[in-house]
Design an enzyme around this catalytic site. Structure first.
Site, short mmCIF file in Angstrom:
data_model
loop_
_atom_site.label_atom_id
_atom_site.label_comp_id
_atom_site.label_asym_id
_atom_site.label_seq_id
_atom_site.Cartn_x
_atom_site.Cartn_y
_atom_site.Cartn_z
N CYS A 16 -24.51 -7.49 5.55
CA CYS A 16 -25.63 -8.34 5.95
C CYS A 16 -25.42 -8.82 7.38
O CYS A 16 -24.38 -8.56 8.00
CB CYS A 16 -25.76 -9.54 5.02
SG CYS A 16 -24.29 -10.57 4.96
N CYS A 82 9.64 21.28 27.38
CA CYS A 82 10.82 20.45 27.21
C CYS A 82 10.44 19.07 26.70
O CYS A 82 9.25 18.77 26.52
CB CYS A 82 11.60 20.33 28.51
SG CYS A 82 10.66 19.56 29.85
N CYS A 85 7.94 17.01 28.65
CA CYS A 85 6.54 17.41 28.44
C CYS A 85 5.96 16.67 27.24
O CYS A 85 4.81 16.21 27.27
CB CYS A 85 6.45 18.91 28.20
SG CYS A 85 7.05 19.94 29.54
N ASP A 486 14.40 3.03 -12.62
CA ASP A 486 13.64 2.59 -13.78
C ASP A 486 14.12 3.44 -14.96
O ASP A 486 14.63 4.54 -14.77
CB ASP A 486 12.14 2.81 -13.52
CG ASP A 486 11.30 2.51 -14.75
OD1 ASP A 486 11.45 1.42 -15.31
OD2 ASP A 486 10.50 3.38 -15.14
N ASP A 687 8.39 6.06 -11.52
CA ASP A 687 7.36 7.08 -11.75
C ASP A 687 6.26 7.05 -10.71
O ASP A 687 5.34 7.85 -10.76
CB ASP A 687 6.76 6.95 -13.16
CG ASP A 687 6.04 5.62 -13.36
OD1 ASP A 687 5.79 4.90 -12.38
OD2 ASP A 687 5.73 5.30 -14.53
N ASP A 691 5.69 1.45 -11.03
CA ASP A 691 6.83 0.96 -10.26
C ASP A 691 6.51 0.84 -8.77
O ASP A 691 7.42 0.68 -7.96
CB ASP A 691 8.04 1.89 -10.44
CG ASP A 691 8.58 1.87 -11.85
OD1 ASP A 691 8.77 0.78 -12.38
OD2 ASP A 691 8.77 2.94 -12.43
#
Length: 796
Positions: A16, A82, A85, A486, A687, A691
Site C-alpha cells: 500500500c 594472474c 588480474c 543428533d 538431519d 536440527d
C-alpha cells in the site's frame, strides 16, 4: 565529496501507499542520500546516493520491513593471467551500483556475482572492459560445453609452432658443451624469433597494453617487457656488429622464454580442465531425451518438453531423465555418481528416483516430480559450482599480495639493472639479469594455488557423496576438533526395530511368527518393526481372525485356534500373569536402556506368557566405525538427544561416544552447541531439518540428508546418504584440501622468494627463469590434482 550514483532498486513486500512512504523515509534517512522516490506500482525505488552506499540502502530497506530481491549472474572473463588480474576484475565489478557480491575464479576464468534483481548487465561488461578484459554472460543452468576444448586446441597449435621455431635457435647452445661451436646466421635467427615474439607472443602484448591502459600491472607486462628487452638487445647487437663478424645475439632467449611460457599455459589449461572433471561428470548424467507415456502410447521427446505429473517410461540400462516416483515395476538404481552409494538401490512402486541415476534390470514407469533446475542432480551441480567458485578466507592474503606484486617486481628489475651498471658490468649483463627478474616473477602460481585445490577437493568429495557448500565451510572444517551428533536418524535408523526378544520356551521364530500374524495389516510403527523382522527371517505368517485393537493396551486376535494378545505392561497387568525371574530382570535392563516393551500373551485355551519384545531405534551400519575414525583423528564426539538418559547413554556406550547430553529440547540443542564451542571448533551433525538451529549455531553444520533444499541450506556440508562414516570422511577431505592450499601457497611464494634474488644476483639466465616460471604454475595445479586420488577410509 563522494561521487553520486543512481540506484534503481526493486522492493518486494510493499502492499500500500504507507509501505512506499515507509521505505522512502528509511532511504532518505541514510547519510549522503540526496533523493529517494519509491513507486508502488512498479515496486521500485530510485535513489541518488554515494556510489559506495549500496549496503546502507539495503540495510535501510530491510530495517523498514521489506526486501531488495537479488539474483545470481555468471560472467565468463577473458584475458586474466594472474592473481592481480583477478583482483582488478573484482574491484571493477564491485564498484558497480547494484552488485552485492563478486568472486572471480582464475582457474575457471569466471566471475560469480550476486546482483540486485533486474540489474542491467551492460554496465558490468563495460566495467570489465575498462579494466582491460572482456566479459560475457554465461547461462548458469546451461554451462558452456566445448569452449575449453576449443581453447585447448588453439593453445596446442600455438605451442607446437612456437617449439618448432624455437628449437633450431637452441640447438647451437646444446651442442656447445660437446665442443661444437656453430651458430645460425643472424638473419635466420631473426626470421625464426620474430613470429614467436610478435605473432605467438601477441597475446602478452595485448594483455599488457590492456592492463597498462587500465592503470594496473599483470604478469603479461613482465613477460612482454622481459622478452622485448632480449629481442631489442639482439637487434642492437646485430646493427653495431661490423660485417663479417658474428654478433652476440639473444634471439633464442626471447623465443625460448615465450615457448616455455606457452608450454606452461598449455599444461596449466590441461590440468585446470581436470579440476572441473567432477562438474563435467555430473553434467554428463543429464539425458537429453525421455520416453513419455501419453494415452497409452510411448513417445520419445526432449526432456525440456516434459511437465510435472507426466508419466515417463525408463527401460533397463537407461538413465532417469527426471526426479520422480515409481508407479509400476521393480528394479534397482545405480546412484553412485550422485550420492556416492556404491551398491544399486532397490526400487518399487512408491519409491523415489533421481535424475541421472541408471536404471537396472527392470522397466519402470515413473511420475515426474521435478524437472530441469529443480532436480536433485541440478541442485548438486549448482552447489558444487558455487563451492568451486567461492574464495577461501586464506585467499585474502593472496589478493593483498597480488595488488603490489607486479609494481614491486618492476622496481626490483629496475634496481637490478641500475646496480649491475653501477658495479661496472656491461649493458648486456645488466639487462639480461633484469630480464631474468621479470621472467621468473610470475604471479600465476599465486592466483591458482587456492582455487585449483578447492576445485579438486570439492569435486572428489562430491563424487563420494559429500557436498561442501562453500570454501569458508571447507576452511573451517579442517580445524574441527569437536563433533556433536543428533541421535535419531543420524547415528540410529530413526525407525523402531526389535532390539531384543525373549521367548519363554526359547523358540524365537515361533514367537515372532505369532506376533507377526497378529500385526498383519497394522500401520503402527511397532507393528511394522515386527513385520519387517518376519520378512528378514523369511517367516510365513498364518492368518488371523477376530482381530481387535485393545485401547491403550495393544492388539488381540485368533491365530491357529489360539487366542493371543500383544501389548504393553497394562495388558500384562490385566492378565494377572507374573513374569519369570529371568524375563523380569531383562525387562528392567531394557527399560533402563529406554526400550519400548511388548508382551505376547496366550489367553485361550490357556493363559500364559509367551514372549517379551523390546523395541528400540537400532544403530546405523558404520556408526561405530565413524566414531572410531573420529577418535583416531583426535576429535571428541558428543551425543545430543531429546531421548531419556538411559536410551541416549546406551547408544553412546555402544558406539564409544565421549559425552552424552540427554533429554534436550530442540531449542536447547543450539545452546549446548554454543557451550561446546568454548572447547574448540565444533561440527554439528543432524538431519538438516529439525536440527537447523543447532546446525547454524555450530562452526560448521553437517546435514545427513538426501540433497533436499532444507538440508543443503541449513548446513555447510551435506552428506548425500545417511552413512555416519561420511562425517570423518568429510573432515578428512577438508583437512587434505586445506593442506594442499597451504602447500600450493608455500611453493608459489618460495618460487619467487628464491628465484627473484637468484635472478637479481645473476645466477639465473632468462631461459632458465622462463622454465622455472612455467614450472611453478604447472606444479601448483598438479599438486592440487593429487586430491583426485582421495577416497574415504575403507571399511575394515
Amino acid at each position: 565529496m563522494p561521487s553520486q550514483s543512481t540506484f534503481d532498486l526493486p522492493i518486494s513486500g510493499m502492499t500500500c501507499a504507507s509501505c512506499a512512504g515507509r521505505v522512502e523515509r528509511a532511504l532518505r534517512a541514510v547519510p549522503g542520500v540526496s533523493a529517494a522516490n519509491v513507486n508502488l506500482a512498479s515496486e521500485r525505488a530510485r535513489i541518488e546516493a554515494p556510489a559506495d552506499s549500496l549496503g546502507k540502502l539495503l540495510a535501510a530497506v530491510d530495517g523498514a520491513g521489506y526486501q531488495v530481491p537479488s539474483e545470481p549472474l555468471l560472467l565468463a572473463i577473458e584475458g586474466m593471467t594472474c592473481a592481480s588480474c583477478v583482483g582488478r576484475v573484482e574491484r571493477a565489478l564491485g564498484k558497480q551500483p547494484g552488485v552485492l557480491s563478486v568472486s572471480v575464479n582464475l582457474a575457471t576464468e569466471q566471475a560469480h556475482l550476486q546482483i540486485v534483481a533486474g540489474l542491467e548487465h551492460q554496465p558490468l561488461l563495460e566495467a570489465v572492459a575498462a579494466a582491460g578484459y572482456s566479459a560475457s554472460p554465461v547461462d548458469i543452468q546451461q554451462p558452456a560445453g566445448n569452449a575449453a576444448d576449443q581453447r585447448l586446441r588453439r593453445e596446442r597449435w600455438a605451442l607446437g609452432l612456437a617449439l618448432s621455431l624455437a628449437a633450431p635457435l637452441v640447438v647451437p647452445m646444446l651442442l656447445a658443451p660437446f665442443g661444437v661451436h656453430w651458430m645460425l646466421p643472424a638473419w635466420l635467427q631473426f626470421a625464426l624469433a620474430t613470429p614467436v615474439q610478435f605473432v605467438l607472443g601477441a597475446r602478452f602484448y595485448r594483455a599488457a597494453w590492456n592492463a597498462l591502459r587500465a592503470g594496473a600491472g599483470n604478469m603479461d607486462q613482465l613477460v612482454a617487457i622481459g622478452t622485448s628487452a632480449g629481442y631489442g638487445l639482439s637487434l642492437y647487437q646485430w646493427a653495431i656488429t661490423p660485417p663479417g663478424h658474428m654478433p652476440h645475439l639473444y634471439f633464442e632467449a626471447s623465443a625460448v622464454i615465450i615457448a616455455l611460457i606457452l608450454l606452461g599455459k598449455y599444461l596449466e589449461s590441461r590440468a585446470k580442465r581436470q579440476t572441473t572433471s567432477a562438474i563435467r561428470a555430473l553434467q554428463a548424467l543429464r539425458p537429453d531425451e525421455a520416453v513419455r507415456l501419453h494415452n497409452g502410447e510411448e513417445q520419445r521427446v526432449a526432456v525440456s518438453m516434459l511437465k510435472l505429473g507426466d508419466q515417463v517410461v525408463v527401460k533397463p540400462g537407461e538413465r532417469f531423465p527426471v526426479d520422480g516416483q515409481v508407479l509400476e515395476g521393480r528394479s534397482h538404481a545405480d546412484e553412485a555418481l550422485i550420492s556416492g552409494e556404491s551398491l544399486p538401490l532397490a526400487k518399487q512402486p512408491g519409491d523415489r528416483v533421481t535424475a541421472g541415476a541408471i536404471n537396472g534390470e527392470g522397466r519402470l514407469l515413473i511420475e515426474t516430480t521435478a524437472l530441469g533446475a529443480e532436480t536433485v542432480l541440478a541442485r548438486i551441480i549448482r552447489l558444487v559450482e558455487d563451492a568451486q567458485a567461492a574464495k577461501a578466507p586464506i585467499q585474502k592474503l593472496v589478493d593483498r599480495v597480488s595488488q603490489v606484486f607486479v609494481p614491486a617486481v618492476l622496481i626490483i628489475a629496475l634496481l637490478t639493472l641500475i646496480t649491475w651498471l653501477g658495479l661496472g658490468a656491461g649493458v648486456e649483463t645488466a639487462l639480461l639479469n633484469a630480464v631474468a627478474v621479470l621472467v621468473i616473477a610470475c604471479p600465476c602460481a599465486l592466483g591458482l594455488a587456492t582455487p585449483t585445490a578447492i576445485m579438486a577437493g570439492t569435486g572428489v568429495a562430491a563424487r563420494h557423496g559429500i557436498l561442501i557448500k562453500d570454501a569458508e565451510a571447507l576452511e573451517i572444517a579442517h580445524g574441527v576438533n569437536v563433533v556433536a551428533f543428533d541421535k535419531t536418524g543420524t547415528l540410529t535408523s530413526g525407525a523402531p526395530r526389535i532390539a531384543h526378544l525373549h521367548a519363554v520356551d526359547d523358540d524365537r521364530d515361533a514367537a515372532l511368527r505369532l506376533a507377526g500374524a497378529l500385526q498383519q495389516g497394522s500401520e503402527h510403527p511397532l507393528a511394522k518393526a515386527v513385520l519387517e523382522a518376519c520378512r528378514s527371517a523369511s517367516i510365513e505368517l498364518p492368518t488371523v481372525s477376530a482381530s481387535q485393537a485393545l485401547a491403550g493396551r495393544g492388539i488381540a486376535g485368533r491365530v491357529e485356534e489360539r487366542q493371543l494378545a500383544l501389548g504393553n505392561r497394562r495388558l500384562l497387568d490385566d492378565s494377572a500373569l507374573g513374569e519369570p525371574a529371568a524375563m523380569a530382570a531383562a525387562a528392567r535392563t531394557w527399560e533402563a536402556e529406554g526400550r519400548t516393551l511388548s508382551w505376547l500373551i496366550e489367553t485361550a485355551p490357556e493363559v500364559r506368557l509367551l514372549a517379551l519384545f523390546a523395541f528400540g531405534d537400532t544403530l546405523k551400519e558404520g556408526a561405530g566405525e565413524a566414531i572410531a575414525q573420529l577418535s583416531e583423528q583426535h576429535i571428541q564426539s558428543h551425543l545430543i538427544s531429546g531421548d531419556n538418559q538411559g536410551s541416549a547413554q546406551a547408544v553412546a556406550t555402544a558406539l564409544g561416544i565421549d559425552s552424552v547430553h540427554a533429554q534436550v529440547l530442540p531449542a536447547d540443542k543450539a545452546r549446548i552447541v554454543g557451550e561446546l564451542k568454548g572447547s574448540g571448533v565444533v561440527a554439528m551433525v543432524g538431519d538438516g531439518i529439525n536440527d537447523a538451529p543447532a546446525l547454524a549455531a555450530a562452526d560448521v553444520g553437517i546435514a545427513m540428508g538426501s540433497g533436499t533444499d532444507v538440508a543443503m541450506q541449513a548446513a555447510g556440508i551435506t552428506l548425500m546418504r545417511g552413512d555416519p562414516r561420511l562425517v570423518p570422511a568429510a573432515l578428512d577431505i577438508a583437512r587434505r584440501t586445506y593442506g594442499k592450499i597451504r602447500q600450493n601457497l608455500f611453493w608459489a611464494f618460495i618460487y619467487n622468494l628464491v628465484g627473484i634474488p637468484l635472478a637479481a644476483f645473476g645466477l639465473l639466465n632468462p631461459m632458465l627463469a622462463g622454465a622455472a616460471m612455467a614450472l611453478s604454475s604447472v606444479s601448483v595445479v598438479s599438486n592440487a590434482l593429487l586430491l583426485k586420488t582421495w577416497k574415504p577410509k575403507s571399511n575394515p
